[in-house]
Motif scaffolding. Structure first.
Motif, PDB file in Angstrom:
ATOM      1  N   ARG A  45       0.840  -1.176   0.000  1.00  0.00           N
ATOM      2  CA  ARG A  45       0.000   0.000   0.000  1.00  0.00           C
ATOM      3  C   ARG A  45       0.890   1.245   0.000  1.00  0.00           C
ATOM      4  N   GLU A  46       0.555   2.199  -0.879  1.00  0.00           N
ATOM      5  CA  GLU A  46       1.407   3.358  -1.045  1.00  0.00           C
ATOM      6  C   GLU A  46       0.632   4.656  -0.862  1.00  0.00           C
ATOM      7  N   PHE A  47       1.348   5.661  -0.403  1.00  0.00           N
ATOM      8  CA  PHE A  47       0.786   6.993  -0.216  1.00  0.00           C
ATOM      9  C   PHE A  47       0.485   7.613  -1.565  1.00  0.00           C
ATOM     10  N   ASP A  62       4.884  11.446  -6.387  1.00  0.00           N
ATOM     11  CA  ASP A  62       5.369  11.932  -7.685  1.00  0.00           C
ATOM     12  C   ASP A  62       4.545  11.370  -8.837  1.00  0.00           C
ATOM     13  N   SER A  63       4.078  10.153  -8.690  1.00  0.00           N
ATOM     14  CA  SER A  63       3.366   9.479  -9.781  1.00  0.00           C
ATOM     15  C   SER A  63       2.021  10.110 -10.101  1.00  0.00           C
ATOM     16  N   VAL A  64       1.490  10.923  -9.192  1.00  0.00           N
ATOM     17  CA  VAL A  64       0.158  11.501  -9.415  1.00  0.00           C
ATOM     18  C   VAL A  64       0.174  13.024  -9.470  1.00  0.00           C
ATOM     19  N   GLN A  82      -9.756  14.020  -6.466  1.00  0.00           N
ATOM     20  CA  GLN A  82     -10.082  14.190  -7.885  1.00  0.00           C
ATOM     21  C   GLN A  82      -8.943  13.591  -8.688  1.00  0.00           C
ATOM     22  N   MET A  83      -9.266  12.639  -9.527  1.00  0.00           N
ATOM     23  CA  MET A  83      -8.260  11.942 -10.316  1.00  0.00           C
ATOM     24  C   MET A  83      -8.539  12.171 -11.793  1.00  0.00           C
ATOM     25  N   GLU A  89      -1.830   2.233 -14.598  1.00  0.00           N
ATOM     26  CA  GLU A  89      -1.045   2.071 -13.367  1.00  0.00           C
ATOM     27  C   GLU A  89      -1.757   2.631 -12.136  1.00  0.00           C
ATOM     28  N   ASP A  90      -2.810   3.416 -12.338  1.00  0.00           N
ATOM     29  CA  ASP A  90      -3.567   3.960 -11.212  1.00  0.00           C
ATOM     30  C   ASP A  90      -4.600   2.975 -10.669  1.00  0.00           C
ATOM     31  N   ALA A  91      -4.815   1.883 -11.369  1.00  0.00           N
ATOM     32  CA  ALA A  91      -5.787   0.896 -10.918  1.00  0.00           C
ATOM     33  C   ALA A  91      -5.360   0.315  -9.581  1.00  0.00           C
ATOM     34  N   ALA A  92      -6.266   0.359  -8.605  1.00  0.00           N
ATOM     35  CA  ALA A  92      -5.936  -0.090  -7.251  1.00  0.00           C
ATOM     36  C   ALA A  92      -7.174   0.047  -6.383  1.00  0.00           C
TER      37      ALA A  92
END
Length: 125
Positions: A45-47, A62-64, A82-83, A89-92
């Motif tokens: 699980r990542e921030f 950084d990825s978002v 809001q995405m 890669e954002d699927a989670a």
């Protein structure tokens, strides 16, 4: 009983947008740093993003950066994510978490006071 309940997940295509919500009950989120995390299969699980309890400071992985925006409405006891420009890669599963008097930066996950159950985001190509 304190609860954080996420909603807004779903199946979207790459490039689409989604807005996740996290509603708190049994707590007043205005005194909590509110953060979003995510976890995809086989990964830790990542921030993702965080907002401080007091001054509106925000931080992002950084990825978002530049695609996701975290915000809060203390009157509604709700935090949003809001995405935009979603990528596969954002699927989670996305989780919200609360840490009393927390800042915008990630903390050790064991130190958060409350976690939601998560909402699934699926991104197709």
């Amino acid at each position: 009983q304190v609860q954080l309940v996420e909603s807004g997940g779903g199946l979207v295509q790459a490039g689409d947008s989604l807005r996740l919500s996290c509603v708190g009950s049994g707590l007043t989120i205005s005194t909590y740093g509110m953060h979003w995390f995510r976890q995809s299969p086989g990964k830790v699980r990542e921030f993702v993003a965080g907002t401080a309890w007091t001054d509106g400071r925000t931080e992002y992985a950084d990825s978002v950066k530049g695609r996701f925006t975290i915000s809060r409405d203390n009157n509604k006891n709700t935090v949003y994510l809001q995405m935009n420009a979603l990528e596969q890669e954002d699927a989670a599963v996305y989780f919200c978490a609360a840490r009393e008097f927390g800042g915008p930066s990630s903390y050790p996950q064991s130190s958060y006071h409350y976690w939601g159950q998560g909402t699934q985001v699926t991104v197709s190509s």
